[in-house]
Design a protein around this motif. Sequence first.
Motif, short mmCIF file in Angstrom:
data_model
loop_
_atom_site.label_atom_id
_atom_site.label_comp_id
_atom_site.label_asym_id
_atom_site.label_seq_id
_atom_site.Cartn_x
_atom_site.Cartn_y
_atom_site.Cartn_z
N ARG A 124 -49.38 -14.24 2.07
CA ARG A 124 -47.64 -15.07 2.11
C ARG A 124 -47.35 -15.10 0.63
O ARG A 124 -48.54 -15.23 -0.23
CB ARG A 124 -47.59 -16.18 3.02
N ASP A 125 -46.21 -15.17 0.44
CA ASP A 125 -45.77 -15.80 -0.91
C ASP A 125 -46.24 -17.32 -1.06
O ASP A 125 -46.13 -17.82 -0.17
CB ASP A 125 -44.31 -15.74 -1.10
N THR A 136 -46.25 -21.12 -2.07
CA THR A 136 -45.33 -22.11 -2.37
C THR A 136 -44.94 -22.31 -3.98
O THR A 136 -45.82 -21.96 -4.80
CB THR A 136 -45.54 -23.45 -1.92
N ALA A 137 -43.85 -23.03 -4.48
CA ALA A 137 -43.77 -23.49 -5.53
C ALA A 137 -44.97 -24.20 -6.32
O ALA A 137 -45.42 -23.90 -7.36
CB ALA A 137 -42.46 -24.33 -5.96
N GLU A 176 -48.08 -24.16 -5.24
CA GLU A 176 -49.22 -23.25 -5.30
C GLU A 176 -49.15 -22.35 -6.49
O GLU A 176 -50.18 -22.15 -7.36
CB GLU A 176 -49.23 -22.58 -3.96
N GLU A 177 -47.81 -21.81 -6.75
CA GLU A 177 -47.79 -20.90 -7.94
C GLU A 177 -47.91 -21.38 -9.17
O GLU A 177 -48.80 -21.06 -10.20
CB GLU A 177 -46.42 -20.41 -7.79
N THR A 214 -50.59 -32.24 1.15
CA THR A 214 -49.44 -32.37 1.81
C THR A 214 -48.52 -33.37 1.04
O THR A 214 -48.97 -33.96 0.35
CB THR A 214 -49.43 -32.75 3.35
N GLU A 271 -44.72 -32.02 4.58
CA GLU A 271 -45.03 -30.70 4.16
C GLU A 271 -46.26 -30.39 3.51
O GLU A 271 -46.81 -31.14 2.92
CB GLU A 271 -43.69 -30.45 3.26
N VAL A 314 -47.72 -28.45 0.77
CA VAL A 314 -47.48 -27.75 -0.26
C VAL A 314 -48.39 -26.64 -0.80
O VAL A 314 -48.18 -25.97 -1.63
CB VAL A 314 -46.80 -28.71 -1.20
#
Length: 736
Positions: free
Chosen positions: A17-18, A20-21, A23-24, A352, A362, A364
Amino acid sequence: MPLAPSDRELVVDELGRDPTAAEEALFENLWSEHCAYRSSRPLLSAFASEGPGVVVGPGDDAAVVALPVPGTETDDQTRYSDTYITMGVESHNHPSYVDPFDGAATGVGGIVRDTMSMGAYPIALADSLYFGDFDREHSRYLFEGVVEGISHYGNCIGVPTVSGSVAFHDSYEGNPLVNVACVGLLGEDRLVTAAVQEPGNKLVLVGNGTGRDGLGGASFASEDLAEDAETEDRPAVQVGDPYTEKLLIEANEELVGDDLVRAARDLGAAGLGGASSEMIAKGDLGAEIELDRVHQREPKMNALEILLAESQERMCYEVRPEDVDAVREIAGKYDLGCSVIGEVTEDRYVCTFEGSESRGRETVVDAPAGFLADGAPMNDLDHVEPEQPATDLPDPAPDLRAAFETVVGSPNTASKRWVYRQYDHEVGTRTALRPGDDAALVAVRESAPVDAAPGTGLAFSAGADPNWTDVAPYDGARAVALENATNIAAKGAHPLAAVDCLNGGNPEKPDVYGGFRGIVDGLADECADLDVPVVGGNVSLYNDSEAGPVAPTPTLAMVGTKAGYDAPPAAFAGEGAVLVVGDRALEGEAVPLGGSEYLARHGGTDAFPEPPRNNTAFLRALADVADHDATRAVHDVSHGGLAVALAEMVTGDAGADVSLGGDAHRLLFNERVGRAVIETTAPEAVAAAVDGVAPVHEVGTSTPDGTLDLTAGDESLSVDVADIRELRSVIERQME
């Protein structure tokens, strides 16, 4: 610097998947050059890192080495004690350009916490500093701020700065280098590593509250410095609090002493995300972390800020559940924040965050820890091999007096007293030999096998010379290793281990990467030849600015050991023969002047003098000579050549009368390493010690009249010690 498209594609493939902000951003920092060593790791296998005394080698926060039992330091009979030292080195180059005080100060704080995370107590620091031309106002501004930052932080935490180096070179004008090394002390039973041990154990954050300072510091350190870096990149510079660090040092000592720590990592590059994911990856386990449980000093921080902030004075510990209350109690005793932020699990690294009631909790970050910490692909870069310059010497050559005054009075060879007098180098009562000599000597009394026996004298030397490695990266790096080892042997110690800080420019430029490869191979080859394992280190690339790339700079921090804490000084006593050992130029060899301060000051080019090979026997003999009862002084010959070595040895009432034959300028100003000047009342003992190992020449006598009388070939000069002192005080005169 955003995650590269090719890297992002790898991340998407792994996660399915893409990202998350959060993770990136985490991948961007952990896969940066600063953290992942993408351009350098393929080269680092050249280093020999194992040895009979090596307990923990490269890969942890610091290396761990067992000390030889005092009196058994030589190769054929070495036995090792259960007293260990840690060795670590790090760079804080970009931050020190943007904010010289805080950039340098937090470099000290970071390397001290690396030491603590192994269960050790920090006992000595060394700083190796590199700036642009000393005549430039901006270079002096950076110089002053960096020294002030180091002295403030080190003095406040009570760790002595005992060794180091300072060099000025045009290539550092837009990008200074600040390399800081630390030695710590621990017993065998106190050793801690970064690898988490057991699912169900808690992850506990101890220390300062988390703020927004230092965000993106790892990725910032992996970029060229822009012209507006001093203003635009200031938020990426951490702000230090040495008083909290001192409390953290003492708390860590108690936590380790009470056996409350299973694993530890300091929060440095990439902050909590970097430290916790690396701990989990090293243990081949997982973690669940609740980011909103992190104690904070700023309101309304989001998940990404909490994850990546590089706020200082923080440690992450793995703690057994039944020990959490004891950890909280010790943290409270030292007025430190303490948060149980999560626990170790079987697999995957999960973070999270509950930012608001409407959004709930969430996830993250959800990724394999090993992929985060070690998944960055390595770079395959082109390189161009450096070439030695042609011989083009100054014509006409300056007369001997002019050359002597220019070289001895250069900021590179001048006294660094203005620097080290700002450091509290005696706090802790271990400093047996102060800064300003070839190597510092630190007393490790804990290594004594019985109370009545002498402990270990730990010799500590650190530095590099950009003049050498700019001209000849490979041989210049070999010279750096041999010079540091000679510094240690000159104090009667035997080299034990080393760590390196490899600094270079943008590796994507083939000529820059070629020079960087040269310093790696040169340092690795010479350390292997010396039988000195390189047990850890740091790499700092992208040290480029509008002024261009820095010279390839292989800072080496080396330690050696001896029984007891006595060592001969570098200064003449005024009562013996003056001998030079290891000098092939005195044998009639035409040693080139490349890389010398003489050519840097007078212009011209020449090949760099290739360092000698197979130096272990020479170093053992030199150490034996240094410990001989008749020896009055020993000093290595390197930066500035024989002229500077003799000038440094003339102090107070002591002088020397020295006569040399041959080409005065080549004899006095070549900087071939592997030489030493010895003052002794028994020259025949020196000759016997080095027989068959290195040439020895009796070149004169030391005198009690405070004058250096020097004859070389058909030239001569006489210089009073007061005039030499004035020449060598150029830094103090300018900075005060």
